[in-house]
Design a protein around this motif. Structure first.
Motif, PDB file in Angstrom:
ATOM      1  N   VAL A 197     -28.848 -94.919 -53.245  1.00 62.98           N
ATOM      2  CA  VAL A 197     -30.011 -94.102 -53.588  1.00 62.98           C
ATOM      3  C   VAL A 197     -29.576 -92.653 -53.461  1.00 62.98           C
ATOM      4  CG1 VAL A 197     -32.395 -93.528 -53.019  1.00 62.98           C
ATOM      5  CG2 VAL A 197     -31.567 -95.883 -52.731  1.00 62.98           C
ATOM      6  N   ILE A 198     -29.466 -91.963 -54.588  1.00 62.62           N
ATOM      7  CA  ILE A 198     -28.899 -90.619 -54.613  1.00 62.62           C
ATOM      8  C   ILE A 198     -29.888 -89.683 -55.305  1.00 62.62           C
ATOM      9  CG2 ILE A 198     -26.990 -89.202 -55.433  1.00 62.62           C
ATOM     10  CD1 ILE A 198     -25.272 -91.753 -55.385  1.00 62.62           C
ATOM     11  N   GLU A 199     -30.424 -88.748 -54.536  1.00 63.88           N
ATOM     12  CA  GLU A 199     -31.394 -87.801 -55.076  1.00 63.88           C
ATOM     13  C   GLU A 199     -31.119 -86.424 -54.485  1.00 63.88           C
ATOM     14  OE1 GLU A 199     -35.217 -89.226 -54.026  1.00 63.88           O
ATOM     15  OE2 GLU A 199     -35.094 -91.061 -55.249  1.00 63.88           O
ATOM     16  N   LEU A 200     -31.271 -85.397 -55.291  1.00 67.82           N
ATOM     17  CA  LEU A 200     -31.109 -84.009 -54.850  1.00 67.82           C
ATOM     18  C   LEU A 200     -32.405 -83.270 -55.098  1.00 67.82           C
ATOM     19  CD1 LEU A 200     -29.245 -81.756 -53.764  1.00 67.82           C
ATOM     20  CD2 LEU A 200     -28.668 -81.240 -56.149  1.00 67.82           C
ATOM     21  N   GLY A 201     -32.933 -82.657 -54.037  1.00 70.70           N
ATOM     22  CA  GLY A 201     -34.185 -81.935 -54.169  1.00 70.70           C
ATOM     23  C   GLY A 201     -33.981 -80.493 -54.581  1.00 70.70           C
ATOM     24  N   GLU A 202     -35.120 -79.820 -54.799  1.00 70.97           N
ATOM     25  CA  GLU A 202     -35.084 -78.408 -55.161  1.00 70.97           C
ATOM     26  C   GLU A 202     -34.733 -77.572 -53.933  1.00 70.97           C
ATOM     27  OE1 GLU A 202     -35.350 -77.066 -58.147  1.00 70.97           O
ATOM     28  OE2 GLU A 202     -35.423 -79.107 -58.950  1.00 70.97           O
ATOM     29  N   GLY A 203     -34.208 -76.381 -54.176  1.00 68.63           N
ATOM     30  CA  GLY A 203     -33.778 -75.519 -53.085  1.00 68.63           C
ATOM     31  C   GLY A 203     -34.904 -74.679 -52.517  1.00 68.63           C
ATOM     32  N   GLN A 204     -34.690 -74.243 -51.268  1.00 66.89           N
ATOM     33  CA  GLN A 204     -35.606 -73.323 -50.600  1.00 66.89           C
ATOM     34  C   GLN A 204     -34.804 -72.115 -50.130  1.00 66.89           C
ATOM     35  OE1 GLN A 204     -38.360 -74.884 -47.725  1.00 66.89           O
ATOM     36  NE2 GLN A 204     -38.265 -76.962 -48.580  1.00 66.89           N
ATOM     37  N   GLN A 205     -35.284 -70.943 -50.489  1.00 69.61           N
ATOM     38  CA  GLN A 205     -34.611 -69.714 -50.094  1.00 69.61           C
ATOM     39  C   GLN A 205     -35.054 -69.352 -48.683  1.00 69.61           C
ATOM     40  OE1 GLN A 205     -32.592 -67.969 -52.530  1.00 69.61           O
ATOM     41  NE2 GLN A 205     -31.771 -66.915 -50.742  1.00 69.61           N
ATOM     42  N   VAL A 206     -34.101 -69.354 -47.759  1.00 72.14           N
ATOM     43  CA  VAL A 206     -34.441 -69.032 -46.373  1.00 72.14           C
ATOM     44  C   VAL A 206     -33.769 -67.748 -45.899  1.00 72.14           C
ATOM     45  CG1 VAL A 206     -34.863 -71.438 -45.754  1.00 72.14           C
ATOM     46  CG2 VAL A 206     -32.575 -70.478 -45.478  1.00 72.14           C
ATOM     47  N   SER A 207     -32.773 -67.251 -46.667  1.00 70.91           N
ATOM     48  CA  SER A 207     -32.076 -66.037 -46.261  1.00 70.91           C
ATOM     49  C   SER A 207     -31.411 -65.425 -47.491  1.00 70.91           C
ATOM     50  CB  SER A 207     -31.031 -66.346 -45.181  1.00 70.91           C
ATOM     51  OG  SER A 207     -30.276 -65.188 -44.844  1.00 70.91           O
ATOM     52  N   ASP A 208     -31.090 -64.133 -47.342  1.00 73.78           N
ATOM     53  CA  ASP A 208     -30.331 -63.473 -48.400  1.00 73.78           C
ATOM     54  C   ASP A 208     -28.834 -63.548 -48.149  1.00 73.78           C
ATOM     55  OD1 ASP A 208     -32.685 -62.727 -49.663  1.00 73.78           O
ATOM     56  OD2 ASP A 208     -32.861 -60.889 -48.470  1.00 73.78           O
ATOM     57  N   LEU A 209     -28.453 -64.084 -46.982  1.00 77.02           N
ATOM     58  CA  LEU A 209     -27.046 -64.173 -46.600  1.00 77.02           C
ATOM     59  C   LEU A 209     -26.599 -65.626 -46.621  1.00 77.02           C
ATOM     60  CD1 LEU A 209     -27.101 -61.681 -43.578  1.00 77.02           C
ATOM     61  CD2 LEU A 209     -26.313 -61.226 -45.915  1.00 77.02           C
ATOM     62  N   PRO A 210     -25.308 -65.867 -46.649  1.00 87.97           N
ATOM     63  CA  PRO A 210     -24.816 -67.245 -46.638  1.00 87.97           C
ATOM     64  C   PRO A 210     -25.270 -67.998 -45.383  1.00 87.97           C
ATOM     65  CG  PRO A 210     -23.076 -65.728 -47.264  1.00 87.97           C
ATOM     66  CD  PRO A 210     -24.208 -64.885 -46.809  1.00 87.97           C
ATOM     67  N   ILE A 211     -25.558 -69.271 -45.566  1.00 88.43           N
ATOM     68  CA  ILE A 211     -25.922 -70.151 -44.453  1.00 88.43           C
ATOM     69  C   ILE A 211     -24.623 -70.669 -43.835  1.00 88.43           C
ATOM     70  CG2 ILE A 211     -27.166 -72.217 -43.765  1.00 88.43           C
ATOM     71  CD1 ILE A 211     -28.941 -69.954 -44.824  1.00 88.43           C
ATOM     72  N   ILE A 212     -24.434 -70.421 -42.538  1.00 86.19           N
ATOM     73  CA  ILE A 212     -23.194 -70.852 -41.887  1.00 86.19           C
ATOM     74  C   ILE A 212     -23.399 -72.091 -41.013  1.00 86.19           C
ATOM     75  CG2 ILE A 212     -22.247 -68.518 -41.922  1.00 86.19           C
ATOM     76  CD1 ILE A 212     -22.926 -68.289 -38.959  1.00 86.19           C
ATOM     77  N   ALA A 213     -24.631 -72.450 -40.736  1.00 88.07           N
ATOM     78  CA  ALA A 213     -24.904 -73.664 -39.954  1.00 88.07           C
ATOM     79  C   ALA A 213     -26.294 -74.147 -40.321  1.00 88.07           C
ATOM     80  CB  ALA A 213     -24.811 -73.402 -38.450  1.00 88.07           C
ATOM     81  N   VAL A 214     -26.472 -75.462 -40.371  1.00 90.15           N
ATOM     82  CA  VAL A 214     -27.754 -76.046 -40.736  1.00 90.15           C
ATOM     83  C   VAL A 214     -27.910 -77.379 -40.032  1.00 90.15           C
ATOM     84  CG1 VAL A 214     -26.843 -77.251 -42.768  1.00 90.15           C
ATOM     85  CG2 VAL A 214     -29.274 -76.638 -42.689  1.00 90.15           C
ATOM     86  N   ASP A 215     -29.145 -77.763 -39.739  1.00 86.38           N
ATOM     87  CA  ASP A 215     -29.454 -79.107 -39.243  1.00 86.38           C
ATOM     88  C   ASP A 215     -30.790 -79.536 -39.825  1.00 86.38           C
ATOM     89  OD1 ASP A 215     -28.891 -81.446 -37.962  1.00 86.38           O
ATOM     90  OD2 ASP A 215     -29.751 -80.859 -36.044  1.00 86.38           O
ATOM     91  N   TYR A 216     -31.013 -80.842 -39.859  1.00 89.53           N
ATOM     92  CA  TYR A 216     -32.089 -81.394 -40.663  1.00 89.53           C
ATOM     93  C   TYR A 216     -32.668 -82.609 -39.942  1.00 89.53           C
ATOM     94  CZ  TYR A 216     -34.119 -83.624 -44.901  1.00 89.53           C
ATOM     95  OH  TYR A 216     -34.941 -84.196 -45.832  1.00 89.53           O
ATOM     96  N   ARG A 217     -33.996 -82.681 -39.820  1.00 86.89           N
ATOM     97  CA  ARG A 217     -34.665 -83.809 -39.195  1.00 86.89           C
ATOM     98  C   ARG A 217     -35.902 -84.185 -40.005  1.00 86.89           C
ATOM     99  NH1 ARG A 217     -30.490 -84.010 -37.133  1.00 86.89           N
ATOM    100  NH2 ARG A 217     -29.943 -84.051 -34.914  1.00 86.89           N
ATOM    101  N   VAL A 218     -36.206 -85.468 -40.023  1.00 86.88           N
ATOM    102  CA  VAL A 218     -37.383 -85.991 -40.706  1.00 86.88           C
ATOM    103  C   VAL A 218     -38.225 -86.726 -39.680  1.00 86.88           C
ATOM    104  CG1 VAL A 218     -38.249 -87.533 -42.505  1.00 86.88           C
ATOM    105  CG2 VAL A 218     -36.168 -86.212 -42.894  1.00 86.88           C
ATOM    106  N   GLY A 219     -39.514 -86.425 -39.633  1.00 86.39           N
ATOM    107  CA  GLY A 219     -40.405 -87.062 -38.675  1.00 86.39           C
ATOM    108  C   GLY A 219     -41.768 -87.307 -39.272  1.00 86.39           C
ATOM    109  N   GLY A 220     -42.786 -87.371 -38.402  1.00 86.53           N
ATOM    110  CA  GLY A 220     -44.142 -87.609 -38.867  1.00 86.53           C
ATOM    111  C   GLY A 220     -44.382 -89.065 -39.206  1.00 86.53           C
ATOM    112  N   THR A 221     -45.428 -89.307 -40.016  1.00 80.84           N
ATOM    113  CA  THR A 221     -45.782 -90.653 -40.443  1.00 80.84           C
ATOM    114  C   THR A 221     -45.459 -90.831 -41.918  1.00 80.84           C
ATOM    115  OG1 THR A 221     -48.044 -89.997 -41.015  1.00 80.84           O
ATOM    116  CG2 THR A 221     -47.646 -90.717 -38.744  1.00 80.84           C
ATOM    117  N   ARG A 222     -45.624 -92.066 -42.410  1.00 79.69           N
ATOM    118  CA  ARG A 222     -45.309 -92.324 -43.804  1.00 79.69           C
ATOM    119  C   ARG A 222     -46.271 -91.579 -44.726  1.00 79.69           C
ATOM    120  NH1 ARG A 222     -44.275 -98.309 -46.463  1.00 79.69           N
ATOM    121  NH2 ARG A 222     -43.672 -97.549 -48.535  1.00 79.69           N
TER     122      ARG A 222
END
Length: 874
Positions: A197-222
């Protein structure tokens, strides 16, 4: 010369000779009996050895190390640097993502390409990547400050053989592929179908500078999932974003609300230092940033409107960079890898410190075996407390954090590259590495019991959430993410604690009763008492446990004051009955000696027991502020009242010994010339005076202990629980007393009568004869009786299952519960998975109980032999 008839004497001699000749049938019976006994004894020995061998056979696989099942190595046609990998739990389908968006799905055992996709990164360069624990949700940070999210998972389905599509290509002996799917035949004849299952979502602009570190979590309910991600840009600005997705159940339309918060700056970060990694918890309540100057920074995100930098902690020596870090499953343990190859586990504990904003701090709980070179990648297991570490020299080590051991040091084949990233397969039975150049190497291994070592079973372990290393038994928890805790020490402690309190009650009562019925009581009374005691032994322990749990435990809790007073009232009742009997005239005492005397003692004990029940509430109000259970918590009163009760018997013994030492001869001369009734009254008065003096001495000693700061609460006295060691001691003593009494009484009766007669002829009293002649002679039998009772107490199951509360804690508090080895086996074995870790640990508990009993019995036999040799000399 004629033969004469045999005389009468000759006929008598011949008859005696015939009588002395053993008949053949008797000899045959003796030989048969000897053979049966010998065979029976040998069978018992064989059975015992067989049990031990069986226990060892079940336990030993738990101590065996893991084994490598296979290793594959091949090259993927990525033509780009690989930045992320994932694999399914069956080690069949792998997914590799390259830096420019190429996604390859491949067959893990052979490297055969199953499917290829190409994502459009719109010309941006990936500068950071990270994902969830399951590795199927990934966040990519780009050099233009954009973050994009992707799904890289494996979907599992089942295809019936009749529905299997045609034209499939066989990959190997097990698998086939077609149309981007891999089909694996399973035991039912159907096919497990895996597809990526391979999907790529749309981007979100969070900074004007390069991102050097990132982490990602999914929670909540269905219905209302939440997406949390944290980023660090080139200016070392830390941001946390949370996206809440609300789905319209009628239309299926999704509404996404995203909130981005700039976190406080990294205070103390050197100008030439940079961030190496960031981690975000699954609940989004904390973020942890690592830097190359050896520090980690912990943010408190519970209030997203007011986030704070809660803690700055140095985790490496000066000049040593933090090069990798990861949470273990459950996110209670933080594994930090450093430039010098160090690997340390940190817990976030509520210490109440003022050095952090939330009273919590990161504590180094474990220091794992270091690797030879700098740590370049860490990846955690999904279901256990395992992780794989890769160093700059290409070494690949698999660790288990709880047991603090290196499970595997995997040897790489071919050319070793340091730019590899790895993962542990979901079932923790293999590792897969992919180098940036697309070279894949995978290992399959078996390690069935990684969480168990001798240190775990019998040593102190620092578990998640605990303030210090300790002994804990907790084989299951409310979530699979919790650490299983398999320390047998609390169970061994509980076994000895239950036996100790049971023997405290059982041994004095049983031995005194045996001495009394053997040496003093009338034969008619003994003929009634002993069969009754033997009948007590036949009571089922499950019935005793039921009575203890549902009747005795609530009764003791309600009448605890009367119970405490009863410990003193019952011996006093016996003493009062004895003094009353001494005051009777000699003719009356001789006439009614026997059963009437026994009845008098019983009535005296019953009357004092009734008085204790009536005065119990008064004692509770006078000494324990009206609520003994509240007093045990330490919230009211002092420790003086209870220490007064504890020290009273010792004080009486001290006072009585002092009186005997100073005035014993004079006192015996004084009452020796008195008439029996008057002597009895004087002796009763002496006893009362000594008792009052003992009470005064006990109170003074208890007050002195309180004055120096000693309080028994928190040690052998603590919070009151209804099902506790006191109740277990009562009811288990009831079960053990018949064993000790019967064997001890038989041993005392076996003492030759001429020894008693000789002692009495020398002027000794019956009590002196029993104490100094009978008891030492029967010491081996009496000791055997006590050890038999202890063996019964150690192995008791149903009483402790039902009445002990089943709390595997290590404290001598008589008012708290416990769990024994035998009770633990009875409770958990029916639910244990066959050949699982818990199953084998329970058999190890049985083996431990077996060995304990063997050691106790062996020691007891050696001591008994010494007593026997001493008695033989008499």
């Amino acid at each position: 010369m004629t033969d004469s008839a045999p005389t009468t004497s000759e006929r008598g001699i011949a008859a005696r000779q015939r009588r002395m000749t053993t008949r053949t049938s008797v000899k045959l019976g003796e030989n048969i009996a000897r053979g049966v006994i010998t065979v029976g004894g040998l069978m018992v020995i064989v059975a015992v050895l067989g049990i031990m061998v069986f226990l060892f056979r079940v336990v030993m696989p738990m101590m065996a190390g893991g084994s490598l099942e296979g290793n594959v190595r091949y090259q993927l046609d990525t033509e780009q640097d690989v930045i992320w990998i994932n694999g399914d739990e069956f080690q069949t389908l792998g997914i590799a993502v390259a830096a420019e968006g190429r996604v390859i799905t491949y067959h893990i055992p052979t490297g055969t390409e199953v499917m290829r996709d190409q994502w459009d990164f719109r010309g941006a360069e990936v500068t950071a990547v990270n994902g969830t624990l399951q590795r199927d949700r990934v966040a990519f940070g780009f050099d233009d400050g954009v973050v994009r999210f992707a799904t890289l998972g494996v979907e599992t389905a089942t295809t019936a053989r009749r529905n299997l599509p045609g034209g499939l290509t066989r990959i190997d002996d097990r698998d086939r592929m077609g149309e981007g799917r891999v089909y694996t035949e399973v035991g039912t004849g159907d096919f497990r179908t895996l597809s990526s299952v391979i999907e790529l979502g749309e981007g979100q602009q969070v900074s004007d500078l390069p991102i050097i570190a990132v982490d990602y979590r999914v929670g909540g309910t269905r219905e209302r999932p939440t997406i949390s991600f944290a980023t660090v840009d080139a200016a070392n600005q830390v941001r946390v974003s949370q996206s809440r997705i609300q789905t319209n159940m009628m239309t299926g339309e999704e509404t996404v609300t995203t909130t981005t918060t700039d976190l406080p700056p990294l205070t103390g970060l050197a100008a030439d230092a940079s961030v190496t990694e960031i981690l975000l918890s699954g609940t989004g309540d904390r973020a942890i940033v690592a830097s190359d100057d050896g520090f980690i920074y912990r943010y408190d995100l519970r209030d997203m409107n007011n986030p704070s930098l809660a803690e700055v902690r140095r985790v490496a020596d000066d000049g040593i960079a933090v090069t990798a870090m990861t949470f273990l499953s459950g996110e209670e343990t933080l594994i930090v890898g450093t430039e010098d190859g160090g690997l340390n586990a940190f817990f976030r504990l509520q210490t109440g410190t003022n050095e952090t904003t939330d009273g919590r701090e990161l504590i180094r709980a474990r220091t794992h075996a270091p690797m030879p070179a700098s740590i370049v990648d860490l990846s955690e297991a999904q279901r256990q407390k395992e992780f794989v570490a890769i160093d700059a020299a290409g070494n690949v080590w698999v660790y288990h954090s709880t047991s603090d051991q290196v499970l595997f040091e995997l040897a790489r084949s071919g050319d070793v590259t340091a730019d590899s990233s790895g993962m542990i397969f979901p079932r923790s039975n293999g590792v897969m590495l992919v180098s940036q150049g697309g070279e894949v190497e995978a290992w399959q291994y078996t390690q069935r019991h990684p969480e168990v070592t001798l240190g775990v079973l019998f040593g102190k372990i620092w578990y998640e959430g605990y303030m210090e290393p300790t002994y804990v038994w907790q084989s299951t928890a409310g979530t699979d993410l919790a650490e299983p805790k398999y320390s047998l020490v609390p169970l061994i402690f509980g076994t000895f604690k239950a036996a100790f309190y049971a023997m405290i009650f059982a041994v004095p009562i049983a031995l005194m009763a045996a001495i009394y019925t053997s040496e003093f009581v009338d034969r008619r009374v003994r003929g009634t008492v002993k069969p009754m005691m033997e009948m007590m032994e036949s009571l089922p322990t499950v019935v005793l446990g039921f009575i203890a749990a549902l009747v005795l435990a609530p009764l003791v809790e309600e009448w605890i004051g009367a119970v405490l007073l009863g410990f003193f009232a019952l011996p006093m009742g016996l003493m009062i009955g004895a003094f009353v009997w001494q005051t009777l005239p000699a003719p009356v005492a001789l006439r009614y000696n026997g059963f009437p005397k026994f009845v008098l003692m019983g009535l005296s004990i019953l009357i004092t027991a009734w008085l204790a029940m009536q005065l119990g509430p008064l004692l509770e109000r006078a000494l324990f502020a009206g609520d003994f259970k509240q007093w045990t918590t330490g919230r009211t009163g002092t420790g003086t009242p209870f220490m007064f009760l504890i020290l009273l018997p010792l004080s009486y013994l001290l006072v009585a010994w002092s009186f005997r030492k100073q005035f014993g001869h004079h006192y015996r001369d004084l009452i020796g010339g008195m008439e029996r009734s008057r002597a009895g009254a004087v002796d009763a008065g002496r006893w009362l005076v000594l008792l009052v003096l003992a009470m005064i001495l006990s109170y003074l000693a208890a007050s002195a202990l309180t004055a120096v700061g000693y309080d028994p609460r928190g040690s052998f006295i603590d919070s009151y629980q209804q099902r506790n060691a006191l109740v277990v001691g009562f009811i288990m003593a009831f079960a053990v007393i018949p064993n000790i009494y019967t064997l001890a009484e038989d041993a005392l009766n076996a003492v030759p009568a001429h020894l008693r007669a000789a002692s009495l002829a020398c002027g000794a009293t019956p009590w002196q004869t029993a104490r100094w002649v009978v008891l030492p002679t029967a010491a081996s039998g009496v000791f055997s009786a006590v050890m038999m009772g202890m063996g019964r107490a150690v192995g008791e199951t149903m009483i402790v299952v039902m009445a002990a509360g089943n709390t595997p804690i290590m404290e001598w508090n008589i008012f708290s519960g416990l769990r024994t080895l035998s009770a633990n086996i009875a409770i958990e074995l029916p639910e244990a998975v066959r050949d699982g870790t818990n199953y084998r640990v329970l058999f190890l508990a049985a083996l431990t109980l077996f060995v304990m009993t063997f050691i106790i019995n062996t020691g007891a036999e050696l001591i008994r032999q010494r007593f026997r040799k001493r008695a033989f000399n008499l």
